[in-house]
Design an enzyme around this catalytic site. Sequence first.
Site, PDB file in Angstrom:
ATOM      1  N   CYS A   1      -0.961   2.245  -1.705  1.00 13.31           N
ATOM      2  CA  CYS A   1      -1.029   0.955  -1.152  1.00 13.31           C
ATOM      3  C   CYS A   1      -1.921   0.989  -0.023  1.00 13.31           C
ATOM      4  O   CYS A   1      -2.342  -0.053   0.781  1.00 13.31           O
ATOM      5  CB  CYS A   1       0.299   0.484  -0.606  1.00 13.31           C
ATOM      6  SG  CYS A   1       1.411   1.530   0.269  1.00 13.31           S
TER       7      CYS A   1
ATOM      8  N   GLN B   1       2.401  -6.583  -1.477  1.00  7.88           N
ATOM      9  CA  GLN B   1       1.721  -5.564  -1.990  1.00  7.88           C
ATOM     10  C   GLN B   1       1.780  -5.577  -3.281  1.00  7.88           C
ATOM     11  O   GLN B   1       1.016  -5.189  -4.375  1.00  7.88           O
ATOM     12  CB  GLN B   1       2.173  -4.231  -1.246  1.00  7.88           C
ATOM     13  CG  GLN B   1       1.580  -3.038  -1.794  1.00  7.88           C
ATOM     14  CD  GLN B   1       0.143  -2.862  -1.213  1.00  7.88           C
ATOM     15  OE1 GLN B   1      -0.385  -2.968  -0.239  1.00  7.88           O
ATOM     16  NE2 GLN B   1      -0.840  -2.554  -2.497  1.00  7.88           N
TER      17      GLN B   1
ATOM     18  N   ARG C   1      -5.212  -7.574  -1.943  1.00 11.81           N
ATOM     19  CA  ARG C   1      -4.404  -8.169  -1.067  1.00 11.81           C
ATOM     20  C   ARG C   1      -4.852  -9.572  -0.835  1.00 11.81           C
ATOM     21  O   ARG C   1      -4.211 -10.473  -0.793  1.00 11.81           O
ATOM     22  CB  ARG C   1      -4.167  -7.272  -0.177  1.00 11.81           C
ATOM     23  CG  ARG C   1      -3.628  -5.993  -0.044  1.00 11.81           C
ATOM     24  CD  ARG C   1      -2.332  -6.074  -0.536  1.00 11.81           C
ATOM     25  NE  ARG C   1      -1.386  -6.863   0.323  1.00 11.81           N
ATOM     26  CZ  ARG C   1      -0.911  -6.356   1.366  1.00 11.81           C
ATOM     27  NH1 ARG C   1      -0.928  -5.054   1.790  1.00 11.81           N
ATOM     28  NH2 ARG C   1      -0.037  -7.089   2.229  1.00 11.81           N
TER      29      ARG C   1
ATOM     30  N   ARG D   1       6.612  -9.558   9.273  1.00 11.12           N
ATOM     31  CA  ARG D   1       6.719  -8.292   9.069  1.00 11.12           C
ATOM     32  C   ARG D   1       7.714  -7.596  10.249  1.00 11.12           C
ATOM     33  O   ARG D   1       7.453  -7.682  11.273  1.00 11.12           O
ATOM     34  CB  ARG D   1       5.248  -7.209   9.211  1.00 11.12           C
ATOM     35  CG  ARG D   1       5.423  -5.799   9.031  1.00 11.12           C
ATOM     36  CD  ARG D   1       4.255  -5.011   9.212  1.00 11.12           C
ATOM     37  NE  ARG D   1       3.538  -5.074   7.682  1.00 11.12           N
ATOM     38  CZ  ARG D   1       2.833  -4.323   7.094  1.00 11.12           C
ATOM     39  NH1 ARG D   1       2.225  -3.344   7.995  1.00 11.12           N
ATOM     40  NH2 ARG D   1       2.246  -4.621   5.857  1.00 11.12           N
TER      41      ARG D   1
ATOM     42  N   ASP E   1       3.003   6.555  -2.287  1.00 12.43           N
ATOM     43  CA  ASP E   1       3.105   5.938  -0.965  1.00 12.43           C
ATOM     44  C   ASP E   1       3.260   7.024   0.080  1.00 12.43           C
ATOM     45  O   ASP E   1       3.966   8.144  -0.428  1.00 12.43           O
ATOM     46  CB  ASP E   1       3.694   4.830  -0.845  1.00 12.43           C
ATOM     47  CG  ASP E   1       3.993   3.902   0.608  1.00 12.43           C
ATOM     48  OD1 ASP E   1       2.828   4.497   1.394  1.00 12.43           O
ATOM     49  OD2 ASP E   1       4.666   3.457   0.882  1.00 12.43           O
TER      50      ASP E   1
ATOM     51  N   HIS F   1       8.132  -4.873  -0.168  1.00 16.19           N
ATOM     52  CA  HIS F   1       6.694  -5.180   0.099  1.00 16.19           C
ATOM     53  C   HIS F   1       6.061  -6.053  -0.827  1.00 16.19           C
ATOM     54  O   HIS F   1       5.369  -5.584  -1.694  1.00 16.19           O
ATOM     55  CB  HIS F   1       5.863  -4.064   0.462  1.00 16.19           C
ATOM     56  CG  HIS F   1       4.604  -4.141   1.271  1.00 16.19           C
ATOM     57  ND1 HIS F   1       4.440  -5.514   1.642  1.00 16.19           N
ATOM     58  CD2 HIS F   1       3.577  -3.276   1.634  1.00 16.19           C
ATOM     59  CE1 HIS F   1       3.229  -5.506   2.228  1.00 16.19           C
ATOM     60  NE2 HIS F   1       2.811  -4.173   2.250  1.00 16.19           N
TER      61      HIS F   1
END
Length: 305
Positions: free
Chosen positions: A264, A133, A292, A103, A224, A130
Amino acid sequence: MMQKDYVSVLDAEDEFAELVQSALDLKKGCRSGETDEVLKGKTLALIFEKSSTRTRVSFEVAMNQLGGKSLFLNPQDMQLGRGETIPDTARTLSRYVDCIAYRASDHEMVLDLASNSSIPVINALDDLEHPCQALADIVTITERRTPRGLKLTYVGDGNNVCNSLLLACSLIGIDISVACPEGYEPDQGIVEDSKRLASRAGSTCDILRDPKEAVHESDVIYTDVWVSMGDEGEVKKRLEALSDYQVNSELVALASPDCLIMHCLPAHRGQEITGEVIDGPQSIVFDQAENRLHAQKALLLALLR
Ligand code: CP
Ligand code: NVA
């Protein structure tokens, strides 16, 4: 056969549908024991430059449930935090572990790690994408509806989550539109790639302005945060620019009556979405969070088995 890395949704262009099915199968057979030991002896390193709840925990639990181990590495405790280069870090870790989830603040850093590693590198979120996701999101949609032909509207900031979602929907044949203010559009290159994928899948991909028009007849509304990690210096500007893009009951009432609500997480109730909508009956946000785990298990098996 998957490419070595999963830095972008595009890295799994040919395998995406298979990964979705594998995640759904893994979810169904969760307790069957068939995959308990399959990654025995394998180690996943997690390098996280930014905070995480879902991504970190789901990767650690996934490795544990598949019989492998994970190693959480805070860059500030590594020589990386004192200036050791990404290529040297990549070459060193490649001698110890079997996969790295990274990340990072900058997409180029994830690409740099991947191109200097001899082991698979997974993008655990950066400023551009991402992809983990987006994989879990398509799994979540597929659990509820036949994805091809659905209409999904993303409302708000055209950020990393939006970019990966554009690619994933366009690969699968979901009509996607993004309603965002001027200056908050998704990445131009990603929009071009998504349009190419959508035209191959026979679906559509559009960037619009008016959220009310955009959500008309939508089967899914997705949003988001307005201030992503790294954007904290622009809080005031962003809250102003995005204030007409809140997902609230008035907006949801303009979509299909059984429209699903996705986010998310983490969410800022009262900013991009109201508490009433995210906690309401059409919301599937915790299914997304759960998936996930299953999606990343599918990915780890495809990359490491
Ligand atoms: N959705 C997501 O990636 O959450 P975290 O930041 O908690 O990992
Ligand atoms: N767009 C958000 C997603 C967090 C999971 C961010 O980058 O902070």
